[in-house]
Design an enzyme around this catalytic site. Sequence first.
Site: not given
Ligand code: C5P
Length: 237
Positions: A33, A60-62, A65, A67, A69, A124, A186, A215-216
């Site tokens: 992503k 993932d640029l969400k 704007d 329509p 654009t 979230t 997690r 991610g992390r």
């Molecule tokens: O490190 P982690 O697992 O928290 O990363 C989650 C990824 O998902 C990040 O890139 C975060 O910006 C993205 N994300 C999120 N919650 C959302 C939408 C996207 O955590 N509602």
Amino acid sequence: MSQNQLIVPLDVENLAAANQLVTTLSDEVNWFKIGKQLFTAVGPASVNLLREAKKDIFLDLKFHDIPNTVAGAVASGTKVGANIINLHTLGGLEMMRAARAAAEEQAAELGIPKPTLLGVTILTSIDEVNFQRDFGTQRKLRDQIAYLAELSQKAGLDGVVAPPLEIEVIRKVCGSDYVIVTPGVRPEWADADDQRRVMTPAEAIAAGADYIVVGRPITASDNPREAAQTILQEIYK
Ligand code: C5P
């Protein structure tokens, strides 16, 4: 499409760091992503990096704007080769319809499959109290999320990004074919960091997520490859 449902975010500041993650995780991970941090820093070079590595790309640029654009942005995302593109459902029905039409048109022109278009409902980071205060409404957050998910389906999107606890209500409203991509995941052995109301990877998949974003626990690990392998074993054991 990919052979597994794990998406790893490249939440890093430059191309070298992105390249290192992609190379390290190449055998385990098929989906990556690209978010606002990396894309703002290096632009389509980040997408090219993944294309050259033959990986699937979630841009993932969400977008949010008018329509016209957003239609242009979605056409550009389609052209650079994104497989998933997302946009805010709060941009409205017309904006989402324009996005859908643009993706279809651009993909047909290039002779490639249309990217999967996902709606973001309510971020979230916004909880019930903040939602009612900031949006000036008495409506329940959960009802608003279900409403926006349904609206995105009506507009012709392919699915939504949703945290684990909302999978159930979205499945109920939008049916089994609507794609659900779930962050806020997690493993039990990892820190929750700033994520709230998390589920484990296996629980999120069992709850009905089509893809999970982790991610992390992987990217900040001393051994990202081993972390990814452990997560995949936990899901597919
Ligand atoms: O490190 P982690 O697992 O928290 O990363 C989650 C990824 O998902 C990040 O890139 C975060 O910006 C993205 N994300 C999120 N919650 C959302 C939408 C996207 O955590 N509602």
